[in-house]
Design a protein around this motif. Structure first.
Motif, PDB file in Angstrom:
ATOM      1  N   ASN A  86       0.860  -1.175   0.000  1.00 28.04           N
ATOM      2  CA  ASN A  86       0.000   0.000   0.000  1.00 28.04           C
ATOM      3  C   ASN A  86       0.899   1.228   0.000  1.00 28.04           C
ATOM      4  O   ASN A  86       1.713   1.409   0.912  1.00 28.04           O
ATOM      5  CB  ASN A  86      -0.907  -0.006   1.233  1.00 28.04           C
ATOM      6  N   ILE A  87       0.777   2.044  -1.044  1.00 28.79           N
ATOM      7  CA  ILE A  87       1.602   3.250  -1.178  1.00 28.79           C
ATOM      8  C   ILE A  87       0.673   4.451  -1.315  1.00 28.79           C
ATOM      9  O   ILE A  87      -0.078   4.547  -2.296  1.00 28.79           O
ATOM     10  CB  ILE A  87       2.528   3.178  -2.408  1.00 28.79           C
ATOM     11  N   MET A  88       0.701   5.350  -0.351  1.00 31.59           N
ATOM     12  CA  MET A  88      -0.156   6.528  -0.420  1.00 31.59           C
ATOM     13  C   MET A  88       0.282   7.432  -1.573  1.00 31.59           C
ATOM     14  O   MET A  88       1.470   7.698  -1.757  1.00 31.59           O
ATOM     15  CB  MET A  88      -0.099   7.307   0.894  1.00 31.59           C
ATOM     16  N   GLY A 114      -5.665  10.190  -2.178  1.00 36.29           N
ATOM     17  CA  GLY A 114      -5.543  10.900  -3.438  1.00 36.29           C
ATOM     18  C   GLY A 114      -5.679   9.918  -4.587  1.00 36.29           C
ATOM     19  O   GLY A 114      -5.635   8.705  -4.386  1.00 36.29           O
ATOM     20  N   LEU A 115      -5.858  10.437  -5.785  1.00 32.31           N
ATOM     21  CA  LEU A 115      -6.007   9.564  -6.953  1.00 32.31           C
ATOM     22  C   LEU A 115      -4.650   9.268  -7.584  1.00 32.31           C
ATOM     23  O   LEU A 115      -3.912  10.194  -7.937  1.00 32.31           O
ATOM     24  CB  LEU A 115      -6.919  10.230  -7.994  1.00 32.31           C
ATOM     25  N   ILE A 130      -2.675  -3.263 -10.252  1.00 34.70           N
ATOM     26  CA  ILE A 130      -2.782  -1.965  -9.588  1.00 34.70           C
ATOM     27  C   ILE A 130      -4.242  -1.607  -9.296  1.00 34.70           C
ATOM     28  O   ILE A 130      -5.144  -1.965 -10.049  1.00 34.70           O
ATOM     29  CB  ILE A 130      -2.135  -0.844 -10.424  1.00 34.70           C
ATOM     30  N   ALA A 131      -4.440  -0.911  -8.171  1.00 29.74           N
ATOM     31  CA  ALA A 131      -5.794  -0.547  -7.760  1.00 29.74           C
ATOM     32  C   ALA A 131      -5.796   0.766  -6.993  1.00 29.74           C
ATOM     33  O   ALA A 131      -4.900   1.027  -6.186  1.00 29.74           O
ATOM     34  CB  ALA A 131      -6.397  -1.637  -6.890  1.00 29.74           C
ATOM     35  N   PRO A 132      -6.815   1.594  -7.227  1.00 27.29           N
ATOM     36  CA  PRO A 132      -6.989   2.792  -6.415  1.00 27.29           C
ATOM     37  C   PRO A 132      -7.846   2.485  -5.196  1.00 27.29           C
ATOM     38  O   PRO A 132      -8.590   1.491  -5.174  1.00 27.29           O
ATOM     39  CB  PRO A 132      -7.744   3.735  -7.360  1.00 27.29           C
ATOM     40  N   VAL A 133      -7.728   3.327  -4.172  1.00 20.51           N
ATOM     41  CA  VAL A 133      -8.673   3.304  -3.058  1.00 20.51           C
ATOM     42  C   VAL A 133      -9.576   4.514  -3.269  1.00 20.51           C
ATOM     43  O   VAL A 133      -9.093   5.644  -3.366  1.00 20.51           O
ATOM     44  CB  VAL A 133      -7.955   3.430  -1.698  1.00 20.51           C
ATOM     45  N   VAL A 134     -10.868   4.285  -3.367  1.00 22.63           N
ATOM     46  CA  VAL A 134     -11.809   5.376  -3.599  1.00 22.63           C
ATOM     47  C   VAL A 134     -12.893   5.375  -2.533  1.00 22.63           C
ATOM     48  O   VAL A 134     -13.146   4.356  -1.888  1.00 22.63           O
ATOM     49  CB  VAL A 134     -12.456   5.288  -4.998  1.00 22.63           C
ATOM     50  N   PHE A 140     -13.946   7.301  -8.500  1.00 29.23           N
ATOM     51  CA  PHE A 140     -13.673   6.102  -9.297  1.00 29.23           C
ATOM     52  C   PHE A 140     -13.853   6.389 -10.789  1.00 29.23           C
ATOM     53  O   PHE A 140     -13.024   6.010 -11.616  1.00 29.23           O
ATOM     54  CB  PHE A 140     -14.600   4.964  -8.862  1.00 29.23           C
ATOM     55  N   THR A 141     -14.932   7.080 -11.123  1.00 28.59           N
ATOM     56  CA  THR A 141     -15.208   7.412 -12.520  1.00 28.59           C
ATOM     57  C   THR A 141     -14.146   8.324 -13.105  1.00 28.59           C
ATOM     58  O   THR A 141     -13.671   8.103 -14.219  1.00 28.59           O
ATOM     59  CB  THR A 141     -16.595   8.077 -12.638  1.00 28.59           C
ATOM     60  N   VAL A 142     -13.755   9.341 -12.351  1.00 27.32           N
ATOM     61  CA  VAL A 142     -12.717  10.272 -12.814  1.00 27.32           C
ATOM     62  C   VAL A 142     -11.415   9.533 -13.090  1.00 27.32           C
ATOM     63  O   VAL A 142     -10.768   9.728 -14.127  1.00 27.32           O
ATOM     64  CB  VAL A 142     -12.486  11.396 -11.776  1.00 27.32           C
ATOM     65  N   LEU A 143     -11.021   8.650 -12.165  1.00 27.24           N
ATOM     66  CA  LEU A 143      -9.763   7.924 -12.345  1.00 27.24           C
ATOM     67  C   LEU A 143      -9.825   6.997 -13.556  1.00 27.24           C
ATOM     68  O   LEU A 143      -8.880   6.936 -14.353  1.00 27.24           O
ATOM     69  CB  LEU A 143      -9.425   7.114 -11.092  1.00 27.24           C
ATOM     70  N   CYS A 144     -10.919   6.280 -13.696  1.00 20.31           N
ATOM     71  CA  CYS A 144     -11.041   5.359 -14.829  1.00 20.31           C
ATOM     72  C   CYS A 144     -10.969   6.101 -16.157  1.00 20.31           C
ATOM     73  O   CYS A 144     -10.333   5.639 -17.111  1.00 20.31           O
ATOM     74  CB  CYS A 144     -12.348   4.566 -14.733  1.00 20.31           C
ATOM     75  N   ARG A 145     -11.603   7.246 -16.228  1.00 23.41           N
ATOM     76  CA  ARG A 145     -11.559   8.039 -17.457  1.00 23.41           C
ATOM     77  C   ARG A 145     -10.140   8.508 -17.759  1.00 23.41           C
ATOM     78  O   ARG A 145      -9.695   8.491 -18.905  1.00 23.41           O
ATOM     79  CB  ARG A 145     -12.503   9.232 -17.339  1.00 23.41           C
ATOM     80  N   LEU A 146      -9.438   8.928 -16.706  1.00 23.90           N
ATOM     81  CA  LEU A 146      -8.051   9.379 -16.884  1.00 23.90           C
ATOM     82  C   LEU A 146      -7.159   8.242 -17.356  1.00 23.90           C
ATOM     83  O   LEU A 146      -6.369   8.403 -18.296  1.00 23.90           O
ATOM     84  CB  LEU A 146      -7.522   9.952 -15.564  1.00 23.90           C
TER      85      LEU A 146
END
Length: 359
Positions: A86-88, A114-115, A130-134, A140-146
């Motif tokens: 886990n890396i912030m 943060g994203l 790889i996975a984000p924490v949302v 989640f939507t913003v990150l996926c679009r990016l």
């Protein structure tokens, strides 16, 4: 054989990810044990090198070196189990932490606080999941679009962390008050639906992991009934024989009552959940004089903080409770004894069996 937690070609027999807890709470011992029992073990990289001799003078080098050591030690414990870090996202030198983990052969990386906008670039060509924490459908939507636009890819899985989580939280204080009154289930369901939509678009399965306040089999069963593919559990694993924290840290959980769990304003600018203790009271009345900066979080404003969060969390990990910030989840007061990782994992496995996830 029934459903297991599959993340690409990785497959965990029990759909439990052990939450990454820093500083020094989830290192090789805890992560290796959870992975060895069929879950996914997570090492927190937050100031992971605090025991290295040059941590004071060169914290980055100390942290990178400790990451490699802890991953190697965890592998020996875990056998063929799945390990992650886990890396912030707000960690200073974030890119180098990610590249160090990839080089050390980690299986997956989870990033929150943060994203993690450029995480795909730092892991490209490695095969690391790889996975984000949302905490919201919007993030989640913003990150996926990016990620889709910049890298033509989607998360391998997503961790949805609710307001009952421990440590730094992805909510404002106002949001925390609102979510405590209302159910968070609708947010989890909306992200599950969106993950399914993106997965169909990409031709993959994007597992959704429910996190924040998952303590026992009932919590897990509820999350699975919502449609989650697995759960992330942190607090419950702190009071285990295998947890890397000092005995005094574990005892702080065991002795805590429900009224002792509180929301504090972290020195790095985010709300956080911790055990109310003398240290928090003292620092409210009289800030601690800062003598050294350990270059931890990019959002830290050294001139304005009441104490150094690195020093307070390192003290906690070492068992110096007089000068410690003790992070915890909302259910820490439910920890009443020292347990074994094996027994906890069996409890969660039984919950999955009851749900019909396994045969």
């Amino acid at each position: 054989m029934g459903k297991t937690l599959k993340i690409g070609e990785l497959e965990a027999r029990i759909p439990v990810i052990q939450g990454g807890m820093g500083v020094g709470i989830s290192l090789s011992s805890l992560a290796g044990a959870v992975a060895g029992e069929g879950g996914i073990g997570m090492i927190s990289t937050a100031q992971i090198g605090f025991r290295e001799p040059d941590f004071d003078t060169n914290p980055f080098a100390a942290n990178y070196r400790a990451m490699e050591k802890e991953i190697k030690k965890a592998r020996k414990i875990a056998g063929n189990g799945i390990l992650g870090v886990n890396i912030m996202t707000v960690t200073r030198n974030y890119e180098q932490y990610v590249r160090t983990a990839v080089k050390a052969g980690i299986d997956l990386i989870v990033s929150g606080a943060g994203l993690p906008v450029d995480l795909p670039a730092y892991t490209q060509g490695s095969g690391v999941k790889i996975a984000p924490v949302v905490s919201s459908l919007k993030s989640f939507t913003v990150l996926c679009r990016l990620w889709e636009r910049k890298y033509r890819r989607f998360p391998d899985f997503v961790v949805v962390e609710g307001p009952k989580a421990g440590g730094h939280l992805g909510f404002s204080e106002e949001e925390l008050e609102t979510y405590e009154k209302n159910s968070y289930d609708s947010v989890i369901k909306s992200i599950i639906e969106k993950a399914r939509e993106y997965g169909e678009k990409a031709g993959i399965k994007i597992p959704v992991i429910a996190a924040g306040g998952i303590f026992d089999r009932e919590d897990m069963r509820h999350a699975m009934e919502l449609g989650a593919d697995g759960v992330q559990v942190g607090t419950r694993f702190v009071t285990t024989e295998e947890c890397d924290a000092a005995g005094a840290y574990k005892e702080a959980y065991i002795q805590a009552e429900k009224k002792d769990i509180c929301i504090v304003k972290s020195p790095v600018g985010m709300p956080a959940r911790a055990v109310k203790n003398r240290f928090l009271k003292d620092t409210e009345e009289k800030p601690v004089k800062l003598g050294h900066c350990y270059q931890c979080i990019s959002t830290c404003k050294q001139r304005d903080i009441p104490y150094c969060i690195t020093e307070a969390l390192v003290n906690a990990a070492k068992g110096d409770m007089e000068h410690a910030l003790v992070f915890c989840g909302e259910n820490a007061w439910k920890c009443k004894k020292i347990e074994k990782v094996k027994d906890i994992m069996e409890e969660f496995a039984q919950a999955a069996y009851e749900k019909g996830e396994f045969s």
